[in-house]
Design a protein around this motif. Structure first.
Motif, short mmCIF file in Angstrom:
data_model
loop_
_atom_site.label_atom_id
_atom_site.label_comp_id
_atom_site.label_asym_id
_atom_site.label_seq_id
_atom_site.Cartn_x
_atom_site.Cartn_y
_atom_site.Cartn_z
N GLU A 211 0.87 -1.16 0.00
CA GLU A 211 0.00 0.00 0.00
C GLU A 211 0.92 1.21 0.00
O GLU A 211 1.88 1.27 0.77
CB GLU A 211 -0.89 0.03 1.23
N VAL A 212 0.64 2.18 -0.88
CA VAL A 212 1.43 3.41 -0.93
C VAL A 212 0.51 4.57 -0.59
O VAL A 212 -0.50 4.78 -1.26
CB VAL A 212 2.06 3.62 -2.33
N GLU A 213 0.89 5.29 0.45
CA GLU A 213 0.14 6.46 0.89
C GLU A 213 1.05 7.67 0.75
O GLU A 213 2.24 7.60 1.06
CB GLU A 213 -0.27 6.30 2.35
N VAL A 214 0.50 8.77 0.25
CA VAL A 214 1.25 10.01 0.13
C VAL A 214 0.59 11.04 1.04
O VAL A 214 -0.62 11.23 0.99
CB VAL A 214 1.28 10.53 -1.33
N ALA A 215 1.42 11.67 1.89
CA ALA A 215 0.91 12.65 2.84
C ALA A 215 1.71 13.94 2.70
O ALA A 215 2.93 13.92 2.62
CB ALA A 215 1.02 12.12 4.26
N GLY A 216 0.99 15.05 2.64
CA GLY A 216 1.65 16.35 2.54
C GLY A 216 0.69 17.45 2.95
O GLY A 216 -0.53 17.25 2.95
N LEU A 217 1.24 18.60 3.26
CA LEU A 217 0.41 19.72 3.70
C LEU A 217 -0.61 20.13 2.65
O LEU A 217 -1.75 20.40 2.97
CB LEU A 217 1.29 20.92 4.06
N GLY A 218 -0.21 20.18 1.39
CA GLY A 218 -1.11 20.64 0.34
C GLY A 218 -2.11 19.61 -0.13
O GLY A 218 -3.11 19.96 -0.75
N LEU A 219 -1.89 18.32 0.17
CA LEU A 219 -2.79 17.30 -0.36
C LEU A 219 -3.41 16.40 0.68
O LEU A 219 -4.26 15.58 0.37
CB LEU A 219 -2.07 16.46 -1.42
N GLY A 220 -3.01 16.51 1.93
CA GLY A 220 -3.54 15.63 2.96
C GLY A 220 -2.97 14.24 2.80
O GLY A 220 -1.87 14.07 2.31
N ASP A 221 -3.73 13.23 3.22
CA ASP A 221 -3.31 11.83 3.08
C ASP A 221 -4.10 11.19 1.95
O ASP A 221 -5.33 11.23 1.96
CB ASP A 221 -3.58 11.05 4.36
N GLN A 222 -3.38 10.60 0.99
CA GLN A 222 -4.03 9.95 -0.14
C GLN A 222 -3.41 8.59 -0.37
O GLN A 222 -2.18 8.46 -0.39
CB GLN A 222 -3.89 10.79 -1.41
N VAL A 223 -4.24 7.58 -0.56
CA VAL A 223 -3.75 6.25 -0.90
C VAL A 223 -3.57 6.20 -2.41
O VAL A 223 -4.52 6.40 -3.17
CB VAL A 223 -4.72 5.15 -0.42
#
Length: 116
Positions: free
Chosen positions: A28-40
Motif C-alpha cells: 500500500e502506498v500512501e502520500v501525505a503532505g500539507l497541500g494534499l492531505g493523506d491519499q492512498v
C-alpha cells in the motif's frame, strides 16, 4: 524491527538487492503532505520491484499495473529486520511523505478433495 535511515550513497544498491531478494508482498502506498492531505495511491497490489536511478534522482515503486515515481527523494527510512522489509518512508524535495506498507499476500488453503 529497526527503523533505519539509508545513506543516499547506498540507495541504488539497496533497492537492487531488495528487488531481487524480496518475496512476493502486497504493498500500500500512501502520500501525505500539507497541500494534499493523506491519499492512498496504491491499495494492496503485488510489489514487483523497487529501483533508484541516481542520474534522474528518482525512486520507482513498481507494482502490478502501476509505477509510482518519487522524484528527488531527500530521506529514506526503512523498517526491517534480518529477514524482511516491513515498511518504508520516503520524504521528497517538496516535503511530501511517501509511505509504503508491505504485507505477505493471503495464502489460501488447497481445495479440499470434495470440491474438485
Amino acid at each position: 524491527m529497526a527503523l533505519t535511515q539509508l545513506a543516499k550513497s547506498r540507495w541504488q544498491d539497496y533497492f537492487d538487492h531488495v528487488s531481487k531478494a524480496l518475496p512476493t508482498k502486497l504493498v500500500e502506498v500512501e502520500v501525505a503532505g500539507l497541500g494534499l492531505g493523506d491519499q492512498v495511491e496504491v491499495d494492496w497490489l503485488p510489489l514487483l520491484g523497487l529501483s533508484y536511478d541516481p542520474k534522474d534522482d528518482v525512486l520507482t515503486v513498481m507494482v502490478e499495473g502501476i509505477e509510482h515515481n518519487i522524484w528527488h527523494p531527500k530521506q529514506i527510512h526503512v523498517d526491517q529486520d534480518v529477514e524482511s522489509l516491513h515498511s518504508m518512508e520516503v520524504v521528497d524535495a517538496a516535503g511530501e511523505h511517501h509511505i509504503l506498507l508491505l504485507k505477505d499476500p493471503l495464502r489460501l488453503p488447497p481445495p479440499s478433495e470434495g470440491s474438485r
